[in-house]
Design an enzyme around this catalytic site. Structure first.
Site, PDB file in Angstrom:
ATOM      1  N   HIS A  57       2.023   1.192   1.018  1.00  0.00           N
ATOM      2  CA  HIS A  57       1.923   1.804   2.349  1.00  0.00           C
ATOM      3  C   HIS A  57       3.275   2.360   2.791  1.00  0.00           C
ATOM      4  CE1 HIS A  57      -1.949  -0.270   2.660  1.00  0.00           C
ATOM      5  NE2 HIS A  57      -2.210   0.492   3.707  1.00  0.00           N
ATOM      6  N   LYS A  88      -8.876  -8.932   3.923  1.00  0.00           N
ATOM      7  CA  LYS A  88      -9.349 -10.196   4.489  1.00  0.00           C
ATOM      8  C   LYS A  88      -8.582 -10.528   5.767  1.00  0.00           C
ATOM      9  CE  LYS A  88      -6.326 -13.496   2.133  1.00  0.00           C
ATOM     10  NZ  LYS A  88      -6.237 -14.633   1.210  1.00  0.00           N
TER      11      LYS A  88
END
Length: 196
Positions: free
Chosen positions: A38, A106
């Site tokens: 990212h 998650k």
């Protein structure tokens, strides 16, 4: 609760019809990306340089797979499980702006992601933690890897999936979040258990 099977590239219209609690299976390309990937994408965008993959309609998986390299140079996936997504919260706007339609991970994400989901039409999908071997069965092969110099878990893996899942819609495009609901419910329960 409904169940859907989608193939990438994902459409905004399909994502906007999903609601929290729906079950989704994905086929097609899934790209992994964690913290370092990212960060590198953000830097490339800032420098007006091209990204390594077409992210329009993409599914981005917060995961670090465990793979082995075969003698012929191809890769074999052993296991792949979700990693904690909240670390990628600062990139919520960037992910939406490049056309990603589904983020898989998650633990859920925060308010910035919820707003970006609404604004750009992407969803957050919960993958079952602790089921890395089972999830790997939904991956047919590894197409390629980008930024391997970041290390195996931080590299961006291009996975070819076939009915990958089940994945549960944890955050939808309408401002709903099962994580936010759980937090509110838990706080209300504290007031019941420990009245002032």
């Amino acid at each position: 609760m409904k169940s859907y099977t989608f193939t990438t590239p994902l459409s905004e219209a399909d994502m906007r019809k999903l609601e929290t609690g729906d079950v989704v299976y994905l086929s097609g390309h899934i790209f992994t990306a964690r913290d370092m990937a990212h960060l590198r994408m953000k830097r490339l965008l800032k420098e007006n340089k091209p990204l390594p993959k077409p992210f329009e309609g993409a599914a981005l998986f917060h995961a670090g797979p465990v793979v082995l390299k075969n003698k012929d140079g191809t890769w074999k996936l052993n296991v792949i499980g979700p990693t904690t997504s909240i670390r990628m919260e600062p990139y919520a706007e960037m992910v939406g702006s490049i056309g990603v339609r589904a983020v898989i991970g998650k633990g859920g994400m925060g308010e910035d992601t919820l707003e970006a989901c609404r604004k750009y039409g992407y969803v957050y999908l919960q993958a079952a933690p602790g089921c890395a071997a089972k999830l790997a069965q939904g991956i047919e092969r590894i197409n390629d890897v980008t930024w391997f110099e970041l290390g195996m878990p931080e590299a961006m893996w291009d996975l070819q999936s076939s009915r990958f899942g089940p994945l549960v819609v944890g955050m939808d495009t309408k401002g709903n979040s099962i994580y936010k609901d759980l937090r509110t419910s838990a706080l209300n329960r504290i007031d019941v258990l420990y009245p002032a």
